[in-house]
Design a protein around this motif. Structure first.
Motif, PDB file in Angstrom:
ATOM      1  N   LEU A   3      73.829  23.595  52.366  1.00 34.62           N
ATOM      2  CA  LEU A   3      74.270  23.591  50.978  1.00 34.62           C
ATOM      3  C   LEU A   3      73.429  24.545  50.128  1.00 34.62           C
ATOM      4  O   LEU A   3      73.959  25.206  49.238  1.00 34.62           O
ATOM      5  CB  LEU A   3      74.206  22.169  50.421  1.00 34.62           C
ATOM      6  CG  LEU A   3      74.758  21.923  49.030  1.00 34.62           C
ATOM      7  CD1 LEU A   3      76.222  22.328  48.927  1.00 34.62           C
ATOM      8  CD2 LEU A   3      74.600  20.456  48.654  1.00 34.62           C
ATOM      9  N   THR A  16      71.649  21.146  44.425  1.00 35.79           N
ATOM     10  CA  THR A  16      71.672  21.122  45.888  1.00 35.79           C
ATOM     11  C   THR A  16      70.714  20.052  46.407  1.00 35.79           C
ATOM     12  O   THR A  16      71.035  19.304  47.326  1.00 35.79           O
ATOM     13  CB  THR A  16      71.281  22.503  46.449  1.00 35.79           C
ATOM     14  OG1 THR A  16      72.299  23.427  46.109  1.00 35.79           O
ATOM     15  CG2 THR A  16      71.109  22.469  47.946  1.00 35.79           C
ATOM     16  N   ALA A 135      79.434  20.446  48.396  1.00 36.44           N
ATOM     17  CA  ALA A 135      78.884  19.435  49.311  1.00 36.44           C
ATOM     18  C   ALA A 135      80.010  18.656  49.979  1.00 36.44           C
ATOM     19  O   ALA A 135      79.963  18.411  51.191  1.00 36.44           O
ATOM     20  CB  ALA A 135      77.952  18.492  48.552  1.00 36.44           C
TER      21      ALA A 135
END
Length: 144
Positions: A3, A16, A135
């Motif tokens: 990510l 993140t 995500a």
């Protein structure tokens, strides 16, 4: 952290870290139980001390750079420590609470921490939304 490679802005890098710590593949009571057991052994087991040291160093390095680009150094260090402490507390509650902690509850709590130093403006909302979306895409792709 796959990510992290998708983050384009400092705020996306911060989100993140949030999303990685709240991933449905890891943010589960049984994983939190293992983490709590590791933490309990840190004062007594050198290997656990090394693992925890690496975890905290990685968390700090993933947060401090992006935070320094949007906050004064002192505030960036404080926010990095606050986020790390809040994430630890959320994981502790995930493992020890009878009902656990949902990802939505955890996100809301981390937003309150971020509110302490970051404006809740369009840029932040966009970073939050994009990293949550990315995500979810990565998790779906990983489960195929």
């Amino acid at each position: 952290m796959l990510l992290l490679g998708e983050a384009r802005t400092p705020l996306e890098r911060v989100y993140t870290v949030v999303e990685t710590n709240l991933s449905p593949t890891s943010f589960r009571p049984e994983v939190a139980h293992a983490w709590i057991a590791l933490c309990a052994g840190v004062p007594h087991v050198p290997a656990y001390q090394r693992i925890q040291t690496v975890i905290y160093a990685r968390m700090r390095s993933n947060l401090i750079g992006p935070l320094r680009s949007i906050l004064p150094d002192e505030d960036a260090a404080l926010m990095s420590d606050l986020l790390t402490t809040a994430i630890d507390g959320i994981w502790l509650r995930c493992g020890l609470s009878l009902g656990g902690v949902t990802q939505q509850e955890a996100r809301a709590q981390l937003e309150v921490v971020l509110d302490a130093r970051l404006p809740d403006d369009e840029e932040r909302r966009a970073a939050r939304a994009r990293m949550l979306k990315v995500a979810r895409i990565l998790i779906k792709a990983w489960h195929r």
